[in-house]
Design a protein around this motif. Structure first.
Motif, short mmCIF file in Angstrom:
data_model
loop_
_atom_site.label_atom_id
_atom_site.label_comp_id
_atom_site.label_asym_id
_atom_site.label_seq_id
_atom_site.Cartn_x
_atom_site.Cartn_y
_atom_site.Cartn_z
N ASN A 32 0.64 -1.24 0.05
CA ASN A 32 0.10 -0.12 -0.19
C ASN A 32 0.96 1.27 -0.11
OD1 ASN A 32 -1.78 2.06 0.82
ND2 ASN A 32 -3.30 0.77 1.71
N GLN A 33 0.72 2.27 -1.02
CA GLN A 33 1.78 3.28 -1.22
C GLN A 33 1.44 4.24 -0.13
OE1 GLN A 33 0.78 4.54 -5.15
NE2 GLN A 33 2.12 2.93 -6.22
N ASP A 34 0.20 4.35 0.58
CA ASP A 34 -0.01 5.25 1.49
C ASP A 34 1.00 5.03 2.87
OD1 ASP A 34 -2.03 6.57 0.27
OD2 ASP A 34 -3.43 5.08 1.09
N LEU A 35 1.53 3.83 3.00
CA LEU A 35 2.31 3.48 3.94
C LEU A 35 3.84 4.13 4.12
CD1 LEU A 35 1.81 -0.31 4.39
CD2 LEU A 35 1.07 1.44 6.02
N TYR A 36 4.17 4.61 2.74
CA TYR A 36 5.61 5.22 2.71
C TYR A 36 5.31 6.52 1.83
CZ TYR A 36 5.54 2.85 -2.18
OH TYR A 36 4.94 2.31 -3.10
N ALA A 37 4.25 7.29 1.65
CA ALA A 37 4.09 8.24 0.86
C ALA A 37 4.80 9.35 1.57
CB ALA A 37 2.77 8.69 0.83
N ASN A 38 4.88 9.61 2.85
CA ASN A 38 5.68 10.56 3.67
C ASN A 38 6.98 10.28 3.70
OD1 ASN A 38 3.19 12.32 3.64
ND2 ASN A 38 2.51 11.19 5.80
N SER A 39 7.28 8.98 4.25
CA SER A 39 8.59 8.97 4.39
C SER A 39 9.66 8.78 3.17
CB SER A 39 8.74 7.51 5.16
OG SER A 39 8.28 6.53 4.47
N HIS A 40 8.96 8.14 2.17
CA HIS A 40 9.81 8.04 0.87
C HIS A 40 9.10 8.55 -0.32
CE1 HIS A 40 11.43 4.95 3.49
NE2 HIS A 40 12.41 5.19 2.80
N SER A 55 8.15 6.72 -8.13
CA SER A 55 8.57 5.81 -9.17
C SER A 55 7.36 4.73 -9.06
CB SER A 55 9.91 4.96 -8.99
OG SER A 55 11.09 5.91 -8.98
N THR A 56 7.06 4.31 -7.97
CA THR A 56 6.13 3.17 -7.86
C THR A 56 4.70 3.68 -8.58
OG1 THR A 56 5.62 3.78 -5.43
CG2 THR A 56 7.19 2.20 -6.07
N CYS A 69 15.76 -3.70 1.13
CA CYS A 69 16.00 -2.42 1.68
C CYS A 69 15.34 -1.59 0.36
CB CYS A 69 17.26 -1.86 1.85
SG CYS A 69 17.98 -2.49 3.18
N MET A 70 14.08 -2.21 0.05
CA MET A 70 13.81 -1.67 -1.51
C MET A 70 13.24 0.01 -1.32
SD MET A 70 10.95 -4.85 -1.85
CE MET A 70 11.40 -6.27 -1.64
N LEU A 71 12.66 0.43 -0.35
CA LEU A 71 12.22 1.84 -0.31
C LEU A 71 13.54 2.70 -0.28
CD1 LEU A 71 9.69 1.53 2.36
CD2 LEU A 71 9.11 2.18 -0.17
N ASP A 72 14.44 2.40 0.53
CA ASP A 72 15.69 3.20 0.56
C ASP A 72 16.59 3.44 -0.61
OD1 ASP A 72 15.22 4.28 3.18
OD2 ASP A 72 16.71 2.94 4.17
N PHE A 130 21.16 2.18 4.44
CA PHE A 130 19.84 1.44 4.38
C PHE A 130 19.38 0.99 5.61
CE2 PHE A 130 21.68 0.80 -0.34
CZ PHE A 130 21.21 2.20 -0.80
N GLN A 131 18.13 0.86 5.51
CA GLN A 131 17.16 0.17 6.51
C GLN A 131 16.17 -0.75 5.82
OE1 GLN A 131 16.53 2.36 10.58
NE2 GLN A 131 16.51 4.14 9.31
N LEU A 132 16.17 -1.87 6.87
CA LEU A 132 15.25 -2.73 6.50
C LEU A 132 13.65 -2.03 6.05
CD1 LEU A 132 15.82 -5.92 8.69
CD2 LEU A 132 16.63 -5.49 6.28
N ASP A 133 13.04 -2.52 5.18
CA ASP A 133 11.67 -2.00 4.82
C ASP A 133 10.75 -1.94 5.96
OD1 ASP A 133 12.22 -1.25 2.12
OD2 ASP A 133 12.10 -3.26 1.73
#
Length: 491
Positions: A71-79, A85-86, A162-165, A423-426
């Protein structure tokens, strides 16, 4: 870390450092194609630039595929950059388009590294004995280790968990747009013709996440498909003509007839290796009875999925090494080289001859005929693919290469890269799969590949069996993920 793993990572890292030093020294001497034809400075730029871009091409694939159900809302603010891209890549059929364009980028990068770093036929360095130069330079081992460990394996290790980072930067966005642009150009659209044929043979319709094309869209699509087919035929014509006349970068001692045979053999091996990974994951969750009655299909599955299934990730590492090795040889076989004073192929202009000398046609042939087509066939007919005796032989070779630990230095590079980049784990940002489901932000796991579609392979993470087992014990989400794609253990 056990002593054996430490030894493998140490000697592999030493080999990598030695290989890089050799390649950089060759360029300084002007003993590579670009360094000799233009200038060593350009060879340094193109060689390192291609490798650095390859890190994002490979890492971006792991991230784009792995983040698809999140769900893109989970990382919309942090990444926010990862979201850019996504949002594009996961819209409609864009993930398929990205994977198609990205495949051509991988092949093109390998061809560029070959032109930048491959030694000329008479190249020597530091008065090393001939046997040492043959091992590292003539055979291409130095380039293979450089490309595989620096450009591919280390980035896949980090990007897979570490996909997001990894894609939260403009480099990832640019790479995505380039891949999408390559697909939009229509250069690879003949792959869709193969896709349709495979779908018909499998008796299944090619499904889409988009509305049916209208008349103008159909005209644009079929126009590009026919253009791509015409370019592919011309690319084959140029390549075969160059091979028969001895006008490629292949060693002069190789007869023209042998060169043509080697070309088709290497293309077939690359195709087999590309298709094998698709077929293996396609049958990973099937029962023994469902994996076919062929002797070789049974022997392949027994070897691949025995015990806790550790040979599957082991195959992926060995396969990477084999594919890059074959691609470097294909690059030598298909790169046109006109000697001074010789006429141009088909009497084309000097400018167009220089374009043909870049190896672009060889990269196109390798992408469509030696990669994508085999993947599509394997996705539709995995059991038939497993029944081929060559599949079992190549599996044995890949597992042997992985067991040598020759690419274990990639784990050292990945650890260094992870520490420097921070990098940190997702899970730090979006939680585990269980936590997401509990908060009604669960993953969308409904997208199952169908026959004739490119298969989105799972992330390439934690392939060291001992490390993987420790992670499975610590994190239940990892266990669940493995159960969703991994093999059923056999007795």
């Amino acid at each position: 870390m056990d002593p054996f793993s430490l030894i493998k990572r140490t000697y592999s890292t030493i080999l990598l450092i030695f290989s890089v030093v050799l390649l950089m020294a060759l360029i300084a001497q002007g003993d590579t194609k670009i360094a000799n034809d233009v200038h060593p400075a350009l060879a340094y730029i193109t060689g390192w630039g291609a490798i650095l871009w390859l890190t994002m091409v490979e890492g971006g694939q792991a991230s784009m595929v792995g983040l698809a159900p999140i769900n893109q809302d989970l990382y919309a603010n942090s990444h926010p950059l990862a979201l850019k891209s996504t949002s594009l890549c996961h819209k409609g059929d864009n993930l398929d388009r990205y994977l198609l364009g990205r495949q051509f980028m991988v092949v093109l990068v390998v061809f560029t590294v070959n032109m930048s770093c491959a030694p000329l036929a008479d190249a020597t360095i530091w008065n090393f004995p001939s046997w040492l130069q043959n091992i590292f330079l003539t055979s291409g081992l130095a380039m293979i280790l450089f490309t595989t460990m620096v450009g591919q394996l280390n980035t896949q290790i980090n990007a897979s968990h570490c996909m997001l980072d990894y894609v939260n930067n403009y480099f990832a966005i640019i790479t995505l747009y380039v891949a999408m642009g390559i697909e939009f150009s229509g250069l690879l659209h003949s792959s869709y013709l193969v896709q349709m044929l495979v779908g018909k043979l499998a008796g299944k319709e090619i499904e889409s996440n988009e509305e049916p094309r209208d008349a103008m869209q159909n005209l644009f699509f079929w126009g590009r498909a026919l253009m791509s087919l015409a370019i592919l035929v011309f690319a084959f014509t140029v390549t075969l003509a160059a091979l028969f006349t001895g006008q490629t970068t292949l060693w002069e001692s190789v007869p023209s007839s042998v060169a043509v045979i080697v070309f088709f053999i290497l293309m077939s091996v690359v195709g087999m290796l590309e298709g094998m990974q698709i077929a293996f994951f396609a049958v990973a969750k099937l029962t023994k009875e469902e994996r076919g009655e062929s002797i070789f299909a049974k022997k392949t599955c027994e070897l691949l999925f025995r015990g806790e299934g550790k040979n599957l990730p082991g195959f992926m590492i060995g396969r990477q090494l084999c594919v890059v090795s074959c691609m470097f040889f294909v690059a030598r076989v298909t790169s046109v080289s006109i000697a001074e004073g010789d006429p141009n192929l088909f009497n084309v202009s000097d400018g167009f001859q220089e374009f043909m000398n870049t190896g672009m046609f060889g990269a196109l042939i390798t992408t469509i005929v030696g990669s994508i087509s085999w993947q599509l066939v394997a996705s539709a007919f995995p059991i038939a693919f497993l029944s081929n005796p060559l599949t079992y032989i190549l599996l044995r070779i890949c597992l042997f290469l992985e067991a040598t630990g020759i690419c274990s230095g990639a784990w050292v590079l990945a650890a260094i890269h992870k520490r420097i980049a921070g990098f940190q784990l997702d899970e730090v940002y979006i939680g585990t799969a269980e936590e997401r489901a509990k908060n009604d932000m669960g993953d969308n796991t409904s997208g199952v590949p169908t026959a004739g579609h490119p298969v989105k392979l799972p992330g390439f993470a934690d392939n060291a069996p001992s490390s993987l087992q420790k992670l499975v014990k610590k994190d239940a989400s990892v266990r669940d993920w493995l159960n969703s794609i991994g093999p059923e253990p056999t007795e």
